[in-house]
Scaffold this motif. Structure first.
Motif, short mmCIF file in Angstrom:
data_model
loop_
_atom_site.label_atom_id
_atom_site.label_comp_id
_atom_site.label_asym_id
_atom_site.label_seq_id
_atom_site.Cartn_x
_atom_site.Cartn_y
_atom_site.Cartn_z
N PHE A 91 0.84 -1.21 0.00
CA PHE A 91 0.00 0.00 0.00
C PHE A 91 0.87 1.25 0.00
CE2 PHE A 91 -2.19 3.35 2.48
CZ PHE A 91 -3.29 3.57 1.66
N LEU A 95 1.32 4.51 -2.83
CA LEU A 95 1.35 5.95 -2.57
C LEU A 95 2.62 6.58 -3.11
CD1 LEU A 95 0.00 6.07 1.11
CD2 LEU A 95 -1.28 6.30 -1.02
N LEU A 171 -0.07 12.38 11.42
CA LEU A 171 -1.35 11.73 11.12
C LEU A 171 -1.96 11.14 12.39
CD1 LEU A 171 -3.12 11.21 8.63
CD2 LEU A 171 -1.89 9.05 8.29
N ASP A 175 -5.12 12.76 14.48
CA ASP A 175 -6.30 11.89 14.55
C ASP A 175 -6.77 11.68 15.99
OD1 ASP A 175 -8.29 10.27 13.53
OD2 ASP A 175 -7.04 8.48 13.47
N ALA A 187 -9.30 6.71 11.49
CA ALA A 187 -8.88 6.42 10.12
C ALA A 187 -7.42 6.83 9.90
CB ALA A 187 -9.78 7.14 9.12
N GLY A 188 -7.00 7.92 10.54
CA GLY A 188 -5.61 8.35 10.41
C GLY A 188 -4.64 7.31 10.94
N ILE A 191 -4.49 4.42 8.38
CA ILE A 191 -3.69 4.74 7.19
C ILE A 191 -2.21 4.72 7.53
CG2 ILE A 191 -3.12 6.57 5.55
CD1 ILE A 191 -6.08 7.39 5.67
N GLY A 194 -1.09 1.30 7.74
CA GLY A 194 -1.07 0.70 6.42
C GLY A 194 0.16 1.06 5.62
N ILE A 195 0.78 2.19 5.97
CA ILE A 195 2.01 2.62 5.29
C ILE A 195 3.24 1.98 5.94
CG2 ILE A 195 3.48 4.62 4.79
CD1 ILE A 195 0.89 6.30 4.67
N THR A 221 -9.83 0.62 8.65
CA THR A 221 -9.01 1.35 7.68
C THR A 221 -7.71 0.61 7.40
OG1 THR A 221 -9.92 3.43 8.55
CG2 THR A 221 -7.96 3.58 7.16
N PHE A 222 -7.08 0.09 8.45
CA PHE A 222 -5.86 -0.70 8.27
C PHE A 222 -6.13 -1.91 7.38
CE2 PHE A 222 -2.70 -3.68 10.54
CZ PHE A 222 -1.70 -3.40 9.62
N THR A 225 -6.36 -0.94 3.77
CA THR A 225 -5.06 -0.73 3.10
C THR A 225 -4.44 -2.06 2.69
OG1 THR A 225 -3.72 -0.75 5.14
CG2 THR A 225 -4.69 1.36 4.46
#
Length: 457
Positions: A91, A95, A171, A175, A187-188, A191, A194-195, A221-222, A225
């Motif tokens: 993921f 980006l 982030l 959040d 969600a932050g 994400i 996920g990065i 959210t995780f 991703t």
């Protein structure tokens, strides 16, 4: 009575708003000017390798990951940039495709600008969380403090290497310092996880603090991703989640002085004291690896105490302190934590400044002093050593260049353990401080007054 406050030292029915005094603004501007001078002359900014903007190797790795996605190459079968492997999620690579849309020089400038903007925003978000008024003076103060923070080892390393950690911390802090009713709160965190996997630690934190709505938003959210990664790059996703994500050796030698986690601290001690039982001999080098039982025996109580301190701070309404302790706990727990993973020192520094500004104790400035001493990018040149990348061998860049063989034995036995564990020591001191502050608040609260956080889900 239910109360809420982001204040580090007090609780009140209505959170007190704070102003930036003229003295605070003046000192911050002088500090920013000093940091700029330091960047120019201490580790010369025009040095072809060590200069602040003359490395950017991690941004090249990010770009290589984006190119692999764009042109259909494998992310994990081979190094993507010289001998460096891509260690982020599929993921994240998706980006990073954005880096391939501009020529390298433009991409680097835009990335540096994004890092600096994120640093300023992080300071501003921390000040908002501590209830400082949203004024032009506050923003000028945030700008000056951001420049001061560039002289901190984790922040300088982030800029120097072109790292992403400041954006991830921003982030998470943005959040989790929002109100519990904020749209998609969590969600932050999802994400960020996920990065890069380290922020996934905040799922444990959210469960410990019983912020269930935020927990499920972050988890969903995780998971999204991960699903996007499998949808776009199924083979790479299978490789990463099947065997790559839990292999710290792919990041670097575990016993490297760069590894500022419990795992790294123990491995460095094993190497320094030459405990050959845990040495792994390779064709070109020997790496000392911490046995799992020893790592868990030391890391588990430290991380549990960090979560306990973060939970107590959250329940007393000290949201920023709680999130900061949790972030430091994550860096402590990670198998491999580079110095730049500890950019949590930025919100810690803001908290320490706030304490000095609002507390009325004799030693209220001591926390600021300690954070500065530990986080500052100390440097020293060894001109008698073989030049590295065409320059004298400095030890301040990256917190991993302490030439241990140049130290007298008596001093090495003091310096090396402290150098390897100073970040962990600051984490432990912060967690203890958080618990003591909460306990002091409870002891001095009026009879019948309850101090709980209203941001619980």
């Amino acid at each position: 009575m239910t109360t809420t406050t982001h204040d580090m030292t007090t609780t009140a029915a209505t959170p007190e708003q704070h102003d930036i005094s003229t003295a605070m603004l003046t000192v911050s501007i002088l500090g920013a000017l000093s940091a700029l001078v330091w960047h120019v002359y201490a580790i010369p900014i025009d040095n072809p390798y060590y200069g602040l903007f003359n490395n950017d190797v991690d941004q090249y790795v990010y770009t290589a990951g984006g190119e692999a996605i764009r042109y259909g190459a494998s992310l994990y079968d081979a190094p993507v940039f010289f001998e460096m492997e891509f260690t982020y999620t599929p993921f994240a690579a998706l980006l990073f495709v954005v880096f391939t849309l501009a020529v390298p020089a433009v991409a680097k400038v835009l990335w540096w600008a994004a890092i600096i903007a994120a640093l300023i925003a992080l300071v501003a978000v921390c000040l908002r969380a501590l209830n400082y008024r949203n004024t032009a003076r506050t923003w000028l103060f945030a700008l000056a403090l951001a420049v001061v923070c560039t002289a901190f080892e984790p922040v300088r390393s982030t800029i120097w290497l072109g790292q992403i950690n400041i954006l991830l911390v921003l982030l998470v802090v943005w959040d989790l310092t929002r109100r519990d009713t904020a749209t998609l709160r969590g969600a932050g965190v999802g994400i960020a996880a996920g990065i890069k996997l380290t922020p996934a630690f905040f799922l444990v934190y959210l469960a410990c603090t019983r912020q269930w709505r935020t927990f499920w938003a972050a988890t969903a959210t995780f998971a999204a991703t991960i699903g996007i990664g499998f949808l776009i790059r199924p083979t790479d996703s299978t490789t990463y989640w099947g065997r790559q994500f839990d292999a710290p050796a792919r990041v670097g030698a575990v016993d490297s002085p760069a590894n500022q986690s419990v795992n790294g601290f123990l491995a460095q001690l094993l190497r320094f004291y030459e405990v050959d039982r845990y040495a792994v001999h390779g064709p070109n080098s020997t790496v000392y690896v911490t046995p799992t039982w020893l790592w868990l025996a030391v890391a588990t109580p430290l991380v549990l105490f960090g979560l306990y301190a973060a939970t107590r701070a959250y329940r007393s309404g000290r949201i920023l302190l709680s999130v900061t302790v949790a972030g430091m706990s994550a860096a402590c727990a990670s198998p491999f934590s580079w110095g730049h993973h500890w950019v949590w020192f930025v919100p810690l520094f803001i908290l320490a400044l706030h304490h000095a500004h609002t507390a009325h104790t004799r030693y209220r400035r001591l926390p600021v002093t300690i954070v500065l001493l530990i986080s500052f990018c100390w440097w020293w040149n060894y001109p008698n050593r073989e030049p590295l990348e065409g320059a004298p061998h400095p030890i301040g860049t990256g917190l991993f260049m302490l030439p241990r063989d140049d130290l007298p034995t008596w001093w090495a036995n003091i310096a090396v353990p402290f150098y390897s564990g100073c970040y962990l020591l600051l984490f432990l001191a912060t967690a203890i401080y958080a618990v003591r502050q909460v306990n002091a608040t409870v002891r001095h609260a009026p009879v019948g007054q309850q101090t709980v956080a209203t941001q619980g889900n």
